[in-house]
Design a protein around this motif. Structure first.
Motif, PDB file in Angstrom:
ATOM      1  N   VAL A  67     -39.183  98.420  -5.544  1.00  0.00           N
ATOM      2  CA  VAL A  67     -39.535  99.526  -6.189  1.00  0.00           C
ATOM      3  C   VAL A  67     -40.018 100.742  -5.082  1.00  0.00           C
ATOM      4  CG1 VAL A  67     -39.727  98.733  -8.335  1.00  0.00           C
ATOM      5  CG2 VAL A  67     -41.907  98.943  -6.827  1.00  0.00           C
ATOM      6  N   GLY A  68     -39.607 101.993  -5.302  1.00  0.00           N
ATOM      7  CA  GLY A  68     -40.423 103.070  -4.351  1.00  0.00           C
ATOM      8  C   GLY A  68     -41.349 103.944  -5.306  1.00  0.00           C
ATOM      9  N   GLY A  95     -43.209  93.092   7.759  1.00  0.00           N
ATOM     10  CA  GLY A  95     -42.271  94.221   7.782  1.00  0.00           C
ATOM     11  C   GLY A  95     -42.243  95.388   7.076  1.00  0.00           C
ATOM     12  N   GLY A  96     -43.214  95.824   6.311  1.00  0.00           N
ATOM     13  CA  GLY A  96     -43.403  96.923   5.608  1.00  0.00           C
ATOM     14  C   GLY A  96     -43.326  96.574   4.160  1.00  0.00           C
ATOM     15  N   GLY A  97     -44.070  97.761   3.505  1.00  0.00           N
ATOM     16  CA  GLY A  97     -43.992  97.170   1.714  1.00  0.00           C
ATOM     17  C   GLY A  97     -45.054  96.546   1.364  1.00  0.00           C
ATOM     18  N   ILE A  98     -45.427  96.423   0.146  1.00  0.00           N
ATOM     19  CA  ILE A  98     -46.478  95.597  -0.551  1.00  0.00           C
ATOM     20  C   ILE A  98     -45.681  94.717  -1.445  1.00  0.00           C
ATOM     21  CG2 ILE A  98     -48.346  95.917  -2.090  1.00  0.00           C
ATOM     22  CD1 ILE A  98     -49.069  98.533  -0.618  1.00  0.00           C
ATOM     23  N   THR A 104     -41.535  91.087  -6.070  1.00  0.00           N
ATOM     24  CA  THR A 104     -41.256  92.503  -5.943  1.00  0.00           C
ATOM     25  C   THR A 104     -41.940  93.101  -4.750  1.00  0.00           C
ATOM     26  OG1 THR A 104     -41.029  92.867  -8.635  1.00  0.00           O
ATOM     27  CG2 THR A 104     -41.476  94.547  -7.048  1.00  0.00           C
ATOM     28  N   THR A 105     -41.101  93.982  -4.104  1.00  0.00           N
ATOM     29  CA  THR A 105     -41.779  94.647  -2.924  1.00  0.00           C
ATOM     30  C   THR A 105     -41.978  96.019  -3.405  1.00  0.00           C
ATOM     31  OG1 THR A 105     -40.467  93.307  -1.220  1.00  0.00           O
ATOM     32  CG2 THR A 105     -41.347  95.344  -0.632  1.00  0.00           C
ATOM     33  N   ILE A 106     -42.949  96.569  -2.806  1.00  0.00           N
ATOM     34  CA  ILE A 106     -43.184  98.254  -3.452  1.00  0.00           C
ATOM     35  C   ILE A 106     -43.342  98.878  -2.077  1.00  0.00           C
ATOM     36  CG2 ILE A 106     -44.718  99.603  -4.337  1.00  0.00           C
ATOM     37  CD1 ILE A 106     -46.068  97.140  -5.974  1.00  0.00           C
ATOM     38  N   LEU A 107     -42.279  99.951  -1.932  1.00  0.00           N
ATOM     39  CA  LEU A 107     -42.519 101.043  -0.893  1.00  0.00           C
ATOM     40  C   LEU A 107     -43.146 102.173  -1.411  1.00  0.00           C
ATOM     41  CD1 LEU A 107     -38.666 100.757   0.295  1.00  0.00           C
ATOM     42  CD2 LEU A 107     -40.701  99.563   1.222  1.00  0.00           C
ATOM     43  N   ALA A 133     -43.052 102.510   5.314  1.00  0.00           N
ATOM     44  CA  ALA A 133     -43.244 101.027   5.120  1.00  0.00           C
ATOM     45  C   ALA A 133     -44.710 100.503   4.933  1.00  0.00           C
ATOM     46  CB  ALA A 133     -42.824 100.698   6.463  1.00  0.00           C
ATOM     47  N   LYS A 134     -45.542 101.342   5.648  1.00  0.00           N
ATOM     48  CA  LYS A 134     -47.005 100.715   5.936  1.00  0.00           C
ATOM     49  C   LYS A 134     -48.021 101.594   5.015  1.00  0.00           C
ATOM     50  CE  LYS A 134     -46.289  97.390   8.705  1.00  0.00           C
ATOM     51  NZ  LYS A 134     -46.459  95.936   8.631  1.00  0.00           N
ATOM     52  N   PHE A 135     -49.152 100.975   4.746  1.00  0.00           N
ATOM     53  CA  PHE A 135     -50.097 101.216   4.101  1.00  0.00           C
ATOM     54  C   PHE A 135     -51.272 101.620   5.025  1.00  0.00           C
ATOM     55  CE2 PHE A 135     -54.082 101.682   1.417  1.00  0.00           C
ATOM     56  CZ  PHE A 135     -53.900 102.946   0.869  1.00  0.00           C
TER      57      PHE A 135
END
Length: 170
Positions: A56-57, A84-87, A92-95, A117-119
């Motif tokens: 999800v974005g 590698g990026g996302g949460i 589920t991977t969150i962008l 990619a990164k927070f």
């Protein structure tokens, strides 16, 4: 032979790369037309537990209250930032991202979703990603474009479609 090999290695994924947050955890409005149930954590739960969405974005991550919700989700251990990026929340991977509206004279509005990619490494300020702890290098300087349309099951309830998400790839 090559086609059969590709069929064996390809795996379907469901994605929605343009989801708006309705409110923060503290109840502050983010997208007025969005449901009050569409919080950062609520979207993650809905995507992972009910919808089966893998990617999800969320595009309201420039909002300070949303950033506080993200920090709280990470600090509680409910979610984790991926190398590698996302949460990650469950499967589920969150962008994280922001939406930019572009208008040309005599034309309608175009909406572009910038996904980052990164927070922890990048902060968000009024829809523009800003580097907080080091100078950008050539690898991180420019976003790349993916012409893929968001596919699969939508979490958001908006009545319009979005295409051509722009993905930041570190």
């Amino acid at each position: 032979m090559l086609m059969k090999q590709a069929e064996q290695t390809l795996k379907p994924y469901y994605a929605d790369l343009h989801i708006h947050i309705g409110r923060t955890n503290s109840g502050r409005p983010v997208k007025i037309s969005g449901s009050r149930n569409l919080t950062f954590a609520g979207i993650a739960r809905e995507a992972a537990e009910r919808k089966g969405i893998h990617l999800v974005g969320i595009i309201d991550c420039h909002v300070p209250g949303v950033q506080e919700d993200i920090k709280a989700s990470l600090a509680s251990g409910e979610m984790e930032e991926l190398e590698g990026g996302g949460i990650r929340y469950k499967e589920t991977t969150i962008l994280l991202g922001s939406e930019i509206e572009i208008r040309e004279p005599g034309q309608g509005a175009a909406h572009v979703a910038g996904l980052f990619a990164k927070f922890g490494r990048y902060g968000f300020a009024y829809g523009v990603a800003v580097q907080t702890d080091e100078e950008p290098d050539a690898q991180h300087a420019a976003p790349s474009c993916s012409g893929q349309k968001p596919a699969g099951r939508s979490v958001s309830s908006g009545g319009h479609s979005h295409s051509r998400p722009y993905l930041y790839t570190p």
